[in-house]
Design a protein around this motif. Sequence first.
Motif, PDB file in Angstrom:
ATOM      1  N   LEU A   1      42.049  10.868  88.629  1.00 16.22           N
ATOM      2  CA  LEU A   1      41.218   9.666  88.675  1.00 16.22           C
ATOM      3  C   LEU A   1      41.504   8.774  87.480  1.00 16.22           C
ATOM      4  N   GLN A   2      41.266   7.480  87.673  1.00 14.83           N
ATOM      5  CA  GLN A   2      41.268   6.505  86.583  1.00 14.83           C
ATOM      6  C   GLN A   2      39.825   6.057  86.408  1.00 14.83           C
ATOM      7  N   HIS A   3      39.302   6.142  85.192  1.00 16.17           N
ATOM      8  CA  HIS A   3      37.858   6.086  84.998  1.00 16.17           C
ATOM      9  C   HIS A   3      37.204   4.800  85.492  1.00 16.17           C
ATOM     10  N   TRP A   4      37.875   3.656  85.375  1.00 16.30           N
ATOM     11  CA  TRP A   4      37.242   2.398  85.778  1.00 16.30           C
ATOM     12  C   TRP A   4      36.989   2.316  87.281  1.00 16.30           C
ATOM     13  N   GLU A   5      37.653   3.154  88.066  1.00 17.84           N
ATOM     14  CA  GLU A   5      37.414   3.158  89.511  1.00 17.84           C
ATOM     15  C   GLU A   5      35.999   3.631  89.846  1.00 17.84           C
ATOM     16  N   PHE A   6      35.309   4.234  88.887  1.00 17.56           N
ATOM     17  CA  PHE A   6      33.948   4.710  89.116  1.00 17.56           C
ATOM     18  C   PHE A   6      32.892   3.678  88.755  1.00 17.56           C
ATOM     19  N   LEU A   7      33.285   2.527  88.247  1.00 14.34           N
ATOM     20  CA  LEU A   7      32.306   1.495  87.908  1.00 14.34           C
ATOM     21  C   LEU A   7      31.585   1.017  89.170  1.00 14.34           C
ATOM     22  N   THR A   8      30.270   0.982  89.115  1.00 12.31           N
ATOM     23  CA  THR A   8      29.485   0.535  90.263  1.00 12.31           C
ATOM     24  C   THR A   8      29.162  -0.949  90.135  1.00 12.31           C
ATOM     25  N   GLU A   9      28.777  -1.548  91.251  1.00 10.83           N
ATOM     26  CA  GLU A   9      28.373  -2.956  91.238  1.00 10.83           C
ATOM     27  C   GLU A   9      27.183  -3.160  90.307  1.00 10.83           C
ATOM     28  N   GLU A  10      26.271  -2.197  90.285  1.00 10.62           N
ATOM     29  CA  GLU A  10      25.096  -2.301  89.411  1.00 10.62           C
ATOM     30  C   GLU A  10      25.505  -2.327  87.944  1.00 10.62           C
ATOM     31  N   THR A  11      26.411  -1.430  87.554  1.00  9.42           N
ATOM     32  CA  THR A  11      26.881  -1.412  86.170  1.00  9.42           C
ATOM     33  C   THR A  11      27.609  -2.698  85.823  1.00  9.42           C
ATOM     34  N   LEU A  12      28.504  -3.131  86.702  1.00  6.08           N
ATOM     35  CA  LEU A  12      29.275  -4.348  86.440  1.00  6.08           C
ATOM     36  C   LEU A  12      28.362  -5.562  86.295  1.00  6.08           C
ATOM     37  N   ALA A  13      27.304  -5.618  87.085  1.00  5.03           N
ATOM     38  CA  ALA A  13      26.377  -6.751  86.999  1.00  5.03           C
ATOM     39  C   ALA A  13      25.665  -6.783  85.649  1.00  5.03           C
ATOM     40  N   GLN A  14      25.396  -5.600  85.086  1.00  5.83           N
ATOM     41  CA  GLN A  14      24.738  -5.554  83.781  1.00  5.83           C
ATOM     42  C   GLN A  14      25.706  -5.834  82.643  1.00  5.83           C
ATOM     43  N   VAL A  15      26.950  -5.382  82.798  1.00  4.86           N
ATOM     44  CA  VAL A  15      27.940  -5.592  81.742  1.00  4.86           C
ATOM     45  C   VAL A  15      28.472  -7.020  81.756  1.00  4.86           C
ATOM     46  N   PHE A  16      28.570  -7.596  82.971  1.00  4.78           N
ATOM     47  CA  PHE A  16      29.122  -8.943  83.115  1.00  4.78           C
ATOM     48  C   PHE A  16      28.110  -9.840  83.830  1.00  4.78           C
ATOM     49  N   PRO A  17      27.051 -10.281  83.139  1.00  3.65           N
ATOM     50  CA  PRO A  17      26.026 -11.103  83.790  1.00  3.65           C
ATOM     51  C   PRO A  17      26.561 -12.428  84.317  1.00  3.65           C
ATOM     52  N   ASP A  18      27.689 -12.893  83.770  1.00  3.43           N
ATOM     53  CA  ASP A  18      28.279 -14.156  84.234  1.00  3.43           C
ATOM     54  C   ASP A  18      29.392 -13.950  85.242  1.00  3.43           C
ATOM     55  N   GLY A  19      29.588 -12.694  85.686  1.00  7.66           N
ATOM     56  CA  GLY A  19      30.624 -12.405  86.675  1.00  7.66           C
ATOM     57  C   GLY A  19      31.745 -11.564  86.098  1.00  7.66           C
ATOM     58  N   TYR A  20      32.155 -10.573  86.865  1.00 13.96           N
ATOM     59  CA  TYR A  20      33.224  -9.653  86.470  1.00 13.96           C
ATOM     60  C   TYR A  20      34.579 -10.309  86.699  1.00 13.96           C
ATOM     61  N   PRO A  21      35.426 -10.419  85.667  1.00 16.13           N
ATOM     62  CA  PRO A  21      36.714 -11.086  85.837  1.00 16.13           C
ATOM     63  C   PRO A  21      37.752 -10.261  86.587  1.00 16.13           C
ATOM     64  N   GLY A  22      37.488  -8.947  86.771  1.00  9.96           N
ATOM     65  CA  GLY A  22      38.442  -8.077  87.461  1.00  9.96           C
ATOM     66  C   GLY A  22      39.188  -7.193  86.487  1.00  9.96           C
ATOM     67  N   ILE A  23      39.553  -6.011  86.948  1.00  9.95           N
ATOM     68  CA  ILE A  23      40.208  -5.039  86.080  1.00  9.95           C
ATOM     69  C   ILE A  23      41.559  -5.538  85.591  1.00  9.95           C
ATOM     70  N   GLU A  24      42.184  -6.462  86.339  1.00 13.96           N
ATOM     71  CA  GLU A  24      43.503  -6.970  85.954  1.00 13.96           C
ATOM     72  C   GLU A  24      43.471  -7.680  84.601  1.00 13.96           C
ATOM     73  N   LEU A  25      42.301  -8.221  84.200  1.00 15.88           N
ATOM     74  CA  LEU A  25      42.180  -8.925  82.930  1.00 15.88           C
ATOM     75  C   LEU A  25      41.473  -8.107  81.858  1.00 15.88           C
ATOM     76  N   GLU A  26      41.113  -6.871  82.169  1.00 13.49           N
ATOM     77  CA  GLU A  26      40.247  -6.129  81.262  1.00 13.49           C
ATOM     78  C   GLU A  26      40.992  -5.332  80.191  1.00 13.49           C
ATOM     79  N   HIS A  27      42.229  -5.664  79.929  1.00 10.75           N
ATOM     80  CA  HIS A  27      42.954  -4.995  78.845  1.00 10.75           C
ATOM     81  C   HIS A  27      42.419  -5.475  77.503  1.00 10.75           C
ATOM     82  N   ALA A  28      41.923  -4.535  76.687  1.00 12.93           N
ATOM     83  CA  ALA A  28      41.389  -4.830  75.351  1.00 12.93           C
ATOM     84  C   ALA A  28      40.202  -5.783  75.395  1.00 12.93           C
ATOM     85  N   ALA A  29      39.515  -5.799  76.519  1.00 10.95           N
ATOM     86  CA  ALA A  29      38.425  -6.752  76.705  1.00 10.95           C
ATOM     87  C   ALA A  29      37.071  -6.037  76.687  1.00 10.95           C
TER      88      ALA A  29
END
Length: 262
Positions: free
Chosen positions: A153-181
């Motif tokens: 498994l790759q750990h970010w595949e387990f991120l839920t919509e609920e978690t992403l909404a709390q971490v990114f209140p302005d919208g999740y940019p996508g895993i493709e941009l999440e390097h060092a972010a």
Amino acid sequence: MKNADTAKTPVMMSEMTWPEYADALKRNPVVFIPTGALEQHGPHLPMAVDYLLPSAIAREIATEVGGVVAAPVTYGYKSQTRSAGGPFFPGSTGLDGATLTAVLRDIIRELVRHGARRICVLDGNYENLWFLTEGIDLAMREVGDKGVRIMCLQHWEFLTEETLAQVFPDGYPGIELEHAAVLETSLMMNFHPELVRFELVPDNAPGDAPCYDVWPPRKEWVAPEGSLISAKGASPEKGALIAAQYRRDITKAVKREFYELG
């Protein structure tokens, strides 16, 4: 699965003596192999992020299930231009795909020789997946008849919509941009706060590379800071939120695959 005895047992293989490891294997534990990479993660994070995070996550899950965490694979597949900055930063030190495949195959064969039969590869580097898959497949050709079960498994595949909404209140940019972010910085602030230089987080715009690759790679596709989008929104609280969700949901998946399904 977890009891008072296993809770007191060390989970990190590298910290055990060989008799402690031999005793641990008698329980037929899940043995976790953290895999990652050594590559740049902007001016604010250490180059070890991609193996430090899966090692920390694996330790938490192993504590839950009475498992063992093997020493991490600290080098991974070559940094790619659009996902991690590519070859334009000193320190990013990649392996050929065949090398990574062979390393994982050999580690699995050795763990099975020791007596391990339940193995979980927990990866932290986006580019690694298919080479890890090949290493597992090749190992299973040799040891699959010994009753070995492996999950990857790759750990970010387990991120839920609920978690992403709390971490990114302005919208999740996508895993493709999440390097060092935000995700990696928040998790590092939770697990290894002493290694985060938050005052150096760049306030750079999102990367804007096209949807294809070229060789030689184009330096202008990479933000000079190394991060693909700003990590200004990161926080220890967000890291703790993600870590808690991982602990719950990855533990559930590991228990299902190794204990409930036989």
